[in-house]
Design a protein around this motif. Structure first.
Motif, PDB file in Angstrom:
ATOM      1  N   LYS A 133       0.603  -6.004  -6.689  1.00 28.97           N
ATOM      2  CA  LYS A 133      -0.678  -5.329  -6.909  1.00 28.97           C
ATOM      3  C   LYS A 133      -0.391  -3.935  -7.451  1.00 28.97           C
ATOM      4  O   LYS A 133       0.303  -3.139  -6.807  1.00 28.97           O
ATOM      5  CB  LYS A 133      -1.468  -5.245  -5.607  1.00 28.97           C
ATOM      6  CG  LYS A 133      -2.827  -4.567  -5.742  1.00 28.97           C
ATOM      7  CD  LYS A 133      -3.526  -4.447  -4.393  1.00 28.97           C
ATOM      8  CE  LYS A 133      -3.920  -5.802  -3.855  1.00 28.97           C
ATOM      9  NZ  LYS A 133      -4.718  -5.693  -2.597  1.00 28.97           N
ATOM     10  N   LEU A 134      -0.922  -3.636  -8.631  1.00 28.94           N
ATOM     11  CA  LEU A 134      -0.755  -2.323  -9.257  1.00 28.94           C
ATOM     12  C   LEU A 134      -2.130  -1.760  -9.578  1.00 28.94           C
ATOM     13  O   LEU A 134      -2.826  -2.289 -10.448  1.00 28.94           O
ATOM     14  CB  LEU A 134       0.080  -2.435 -10.533  1.00 28.94           C
ATOM     15  CG  LEU A 134       1.518  -2.932 -10.396  1.00 28.94           C
ATOM     16  CD1 LEU A 134       2.161  -3.074 -11.770  1.00 28.94           C
ATOM     17  CD2 LEU A 134       2.338  -1.981  -9.531  1.00 28.94           C
ATOM     18  N   HIS A 135      -2.520  -0.712  -8.889  1.00 29.09           N
ATOM     19  CA  HIS A 135      -3.806  -0.069  -9.126  1.00 29.09           C
ATOM     20  C   HIS A 135      -3.581   1.347  -9.648  1.00 29.09           C
ATOM     21  O   HIS A 135      -2.696   2.058  -9.171  1.00 29.09           O
ATOM     22  CB  HIS A 135      -4.622  -0.010  -7.841  1.00 29.09           C
ATOM     23  CG  HIS A 135      -5.178  -1.330  -7.427  1.00 29.09           C
ATOM     24  ND1 HIS A 135      -6.182  -1.452  -6.493  1.00 29.09           N
ATOM     25  CD2 HIS A 135      -4.887  -2.596  -7.830  1.00 29.09           C
ATOM     26  CE1 HIS A 135      -6.484  -2.734  -6.327  1.00 29.09           C
ATOM     27  NE2 HIS A 135      -5.695  -3.446  -7.119  1.00 29.09           N
ATOM     28  N   GLY A 152       0.800  -1.212   0.000  1.00 25.54           N
ATOM     29  CA  GLY A 152       0.000   0.000   0.000  1.00 25.54           C
ATOM     30  C   GLY A 152       0.826   1.252   0.000  1.00 25.54           C
ATOM     31  O   GLY A 152       0.927   1.958   0.989  1.00 25.54           O
ATOM     32  N   ILE A 153       1.453   1.562  -1.133  1.00 16.32           N
ATOM     33  CA  ILE A 153       2.316   2.728  -1.220  1.00 16.32           C
ATOM     34  C   ILE A 153       1.748   3.696  -2.243  1.00 16.32           C
ATOM     35  O   ILE A 153       1.381   3.297  -3.344  1.00 16.32           O
ATOM     36  CB  ILE A 153       3.746   2.337  -1.632  1.00 16.32           C
ATOM     37  CG1 ILE A 153       4.362   1.470  -0.548  1.00 16.32           C
ATOM     38  CG2 ILE A 153       4.597   3.559  -1.862  1.00 16.32           C
ATOM     39  CD1 ILE A 153       5.722   0.969  -0.889  1.00 16.32           C
ATOM     40  N   ASN A 154       1.704   4.962  -1.870  1.00 10.72           N
ATOM     41  CA  ASN A 154       1.227   5.962  -2.798  1.00 10.72           C
ATOM     42  C   ASN A 154       2.384   6.571  -3.579  1.00 10.72           C
ATOM     43  O   ASN A 154       3.531   6.169  -3.433  1.00 10.72           O
ATOM     44  CB  ASN A 154       0.462   7.056  -2.038  1.00 10.72           C
ATOM     45  CG  ASN A 154      -0.941   7.244  -2.569  1.00 10.72           C
ATOM     46  OD1 ASN A 154      -1.200   7.013  -3.738  1.00 10.72           O
ATOM     47  ND2 ASN A 154      -1.831   7.666  -1.700  1.00 10.72           N
ATOM     48  N   GLU A 162      -5.363  -3.142 -11.792  1.00 14.05           N
ATOM     49  CA  GLU A 162      -6.500  -2.288 -12.094  1.00 14.05           C
ATOM     50  C   GLU A 162      -6.028  -1.250 -13.094  1.00 14.05           C
ATOM     51  O   GLU A 162      -5.122  -0.460 -12.809  1.00 14.05           O
ATOM     52  CB  GLU A 162      -7.059  -1.644 -10.826  1.00 14.05           C
ATOM     53  CG  GLU A 162      -7.789  -2.630  -9.932  1.00 14.05           C
ATOM     54  CD  GLU A 162      -8.693  -1.960  -8.909  1.00 14.05           C
ATOM     55  OE1 GLU A 162      -8.783  -0.710  -8.920  1.00 14.05           O
ATOM     56  OE2 GLU A 162      -9.304  -2.685  -8.113  1.00 14.05           O
ATOM     57  N   MET A 163      -6.645  -1.282 -14.293  1.00 12.84           N
ATOM     58  CA  MET A 163      -6.197  -0.463 -15.410  1.00 12.84           C
ATOM     59  C   MET A 163      -7.372   0.285 -16.021  1.00 12.84           C
ATOM     60  O   MET A 163      -8.529  -0.101 -15.851  1.00 12.84           O
ATOM     61  CB  MET A 163      -5.537  -1.335 -16.487  1.00 12.84           C
ATOM     62  CG  MET A 163      -4.472  -2.282 -15.981  1.00 12.84           C
ATOM     63  SD  MET A 163      -3.725  -3.287 -17.287  1.00 12.84           S
ATOM     64  CE  MET A 163      -2.860  -2.010 -18.230  1.00 12.84           C
ATOM     65  N   THR A 164      -7.044   1.318 -16.782  1.00 12.60           N
ATOM     66  CA  THR A 164      -8.079   2.005 -17.549  1.00 12.60           C
ATOM     67  C   THR A 164      -8.468   1.169 -18.754  1.00 12.60           C
ATOM     68  O   THR A 164      -9.651   0.902 -18.994  1.00 12.60           O
ATOM     69  CB  THR A 164      -7.584   3.390 -18.011  1.00 12.60           C
ATOM     70  OG1 THR A 164      -7.219   4.167 -16.864  1.00 12.60           O
ATOM     71  CG2 THR A 164      -8.680   4.112 -18.785  1.00 12.60           C
ATOM     72  N   THR A 165      -7.469   0.715 -19.521  1.00 11.20           N
ATOM     73  CA  THR A 165      -7.706  -0.068 -20.735  1.00 11.20           C
ATOM     74  C   THR A 165      -6.689  -1.194 -20.826  1.00 11.20           C
ATOM     75  O   THR A 165      -5.506  -0.986 -20.578  1.00 11.20           O
ATOM     76  CB  THR A 165      -7.577   0.809 -22.001  1.00 11.20           C
ATOM     77  OG1 THR A 165      -8.448   1.937 -21.886  1.00 11.20           O
ATOM     78  CG2 THR A 165      -7.935   0.020 -23.246  1.00 11.20           C
ATOM     79  N   TRP A 185      -0.570   2.029  -5.359  1.00 12.06           N
ATOM     80  CA  TRP A 185      -1.718   2.768  -5.881  1.00 12.06           C
ATOM     81  C   TRP A 185      -1.208   4.053  -6.522  1.00 12.06           C
ATOM     82  O   TRP A 185      -0.550   4.859  -5.862  1.00 12.06           O
ATOM     83  CB  TRP A 185      -2.693   3.117  -4.758  1.00 12.06           C
ATOM     84  CG  TRP A 185      -3.559   1.979  -4.328  1.00 12.06           C
ATOM     85  CD1 TRP A 185      -4.840   1.718  -4.706  1.00 12.06           C
ATOM     86  CD2 TRP A 185      -3.208   0.929  -3.426  1.00 12.06           C
ATOM     87  NE1 TRP A 185      -5.313   0.575  -4.105  1.00 12.06           N
ATOM     88  CE2 TRP A 185      -4.322   0.072  -3.302  1.00 12.06           C
ATOM     89  CE3 TRP A 185      -2.060   0.621  -2.699  1.00 12.06           C
ATOM     90  CZ2 TRP A 185      -4.324  -1.058  -2.494  1.00 12.06           C
ATOM     91  CZ3 TRP A 185      -2.052  -0.500  -1.902  1.00 12.06           C
ATOM     92  CH2 TRP A 185      -3.173  -1.320  -1.806  1.00 12.06           C
ATOM     93  N   LEU A 186      -1.518   4.270  -7.772  1.00 16.70           N
ATOM     94  CA  LEU A 186      -1.092   5.465  -8.494  1.00 16.70           C
ATOM     95  C   LEU A 186      -2.276   6.390  -8.707  1.00 16.70           C
ATOM     96  O   LEU A 186      -3.385   5.929  -9.002  1.00 16.70           O
ATOM     97  CB  LEU A 186      -0.509   5.086  -9.850  1.00 16.70           C
ATOM     98  CG  LEU A 186       0.694   4.146  -9.837  1.00 16.70           C
ATOM     99  CD1 LEU A 186       1.036   3.711 -11.248  1.00 16.70           C
ATOM    100  CD2 LEU A 186       1.884   4.818  -9.194  1.00 16.70           C
ATOM    101  N   ASP A 187      -2.028   7.709  -8.608  1.00 18.40           N
ATOM    102  CA  ASP A 187      -3.086   8.641  -8.969  1.00 18.40           C
ATOM    103  C   ASP A 187      -2.982   8.955 -10.459  1.00 18.40           C
ATOM    104  O   ASP A 187      -2.048   8.522 -11.143  1.00 18.40           O
ATOM    105  CB  ASP A 187      -3.035   9.910  -8.115  1.00 18.40           C
ATOM    106  CG  ASP A 187      -1.728  10.677  -8.257  1.00 18.40           C
ATOM    107  OD1 ASP A 187      -1.185  10.723  -9.387  1.00 18.40           O
ATOM    108  OD2 ASP A 187      -1.249  11.237  -7.267  1.00 18.40           O
ATOM    109  N   LYS A 188      -3.948   9.695 -10.983  1.00 16.80           N
ATOM    110  CA  LYS A 188      -4.027   9.912 -12.429  1.00 16.80           C
ATOM    111  C   LYS A 188      -2.854  10.709 -12.976  1.00 16.80           C
ATOM    112  O   LYS A 188      -2.591  10.673 -14.190  1.00 16.80           O
ATOM    113  CB  LYS A 188      -5.331  10.617 -12.775  1.00 16.80           C
ATOM    114  CG  LYS A 188      -5.477  12.014 -12.181  1.00 16.80           C
ATOM    115  CD  LYS A 188      -6.810  12.621 -12.559  1.00 16.80           C
ATOM    116  CE  LYS A 188      -6.954  14.026 -11.967  1.00 16.80           C
ATOM    117  NZ  LYS A 188      -8.257  14.630 -12.337  1.00 16.80           N
TER     118      LYS A 188
END
Length: 257
Positions: free
Chosen positions: A85-87, A39-41, A110-113, A62-65
């Motif tokens: 885990k890559l979100h 769980g790293i931002n 977790e991906m956009t496309t 977890w990556l932001d946009k």
């Protein structure tokens, strides 16, 4: 995040940490002595610190946009990594994701496309070096992968093709995967190749409001035992899956959640 974490040399798990808000320099130095990170931002310097953790077993990011591309120029040689885990990814995996993760058994994306291989689209125009392989090809070649979860807003052209093509010929792929979970926020056709996921036992389908699934090639999964259907599914999908499973040699069970 308090400083001095490096003194906790027996610590196995750390989470959840927003690195960019925690005194980044000192925290990254402390991370070098920790076995697992969960769980790293966002932090572009994070991976240079993680890269020295030769015993790292589990990593969640977890990556932001605004930071979707910050992983691309990082070289990670995490030969002990078992769970990843890559979100918050965009439309491709990091460049390093398929090179050194030889012990990876579980991956959650977790991906956009989710992009196809160029062989599946008929074009290589504007394809990056990673894009030329495609998401499923990189995943399909991970030798120890056993559990795979793919969540996306959409699949390219509305299709997720579970197979790997090399020189226009389908290759053996996903050879140890036993559990596959799929979640898509739009309409999607999911098809399985003749040489993919021969050991798959459990297929999980997560239906959100507005999503519509179509499945093909379930007969190519000789070890399939269960299909889990959960969320906002309709009767048409349930009936179609049941019809395919009734024709399957091992008569897998359809479970509703």
């Amino acid at each position: 995040m308090p400083t001095g974490t490096r003194k906790l040399t027996a610590l196995h798990t750390l989470g959840v940490v927003n690195v960019s808000a925690s005194g980044t320099k000192s925290i990254l130095e402390d991370l070098k002595n920790i076995t697992q990170v969960s769980g790293i931002n966002k932090s572009e310097k994070l991976f240079s610190a993680i890269s020295v953790l030769v015993h790292l077993e589990s990593l969640s990011v977890w990556l932001d946009k605004d930071s979707q591309g910050c992983l691309d120029d990082i070289s990670l040689r995490l030969k002990s990594l078992g769970s990843l885990k890559l979100h918050g990814l965009g439309d491709k995996l990091p460049e390093w994701s398929g090179k050194h993760l030889t012990k990876l058994t579980k991956i959650d994306l977790e991906m956009t496309t989710v992009m196809k291989q160029p062989e599946e689209t008929g074009t290589t125009e504007n394809a990056s070096s990673q894009g030329k392989k495609g998401v499923m090809m990189l995943l399909g070649m991970l030798p120890e992968l056993c559990i795979l979860r793919i969540c996306a807003k959409q699949f390219q052209d509305g299709e997720l093709i579970v197979k790997v093509i090399k020189n226009a010929i389908e290759d053996n792929s996903f050879e140890k995967v036993k559990v596959l979970e799929i979640a898509c926020g739009s309409s999607a056709k999911v098809s399985f190749g003749n040489k993919a996921m021969k050991k798959l036992e459990q297929l999980k389908i997560d239906c959100s409001i507005g999503s519509k699934y179509e499945f093909a090639g379930l007969e190519h999964l000789p070890e399939l035992k269960e299909v889990w259907l959960k969320g906002s599914y309709d009767d048409a999908l349930k009936q179609d899956l049941q019809s395919q499973l009734d024709k399957h040699e091992k008569r897998p069970v359809l479970k509703l959640e």
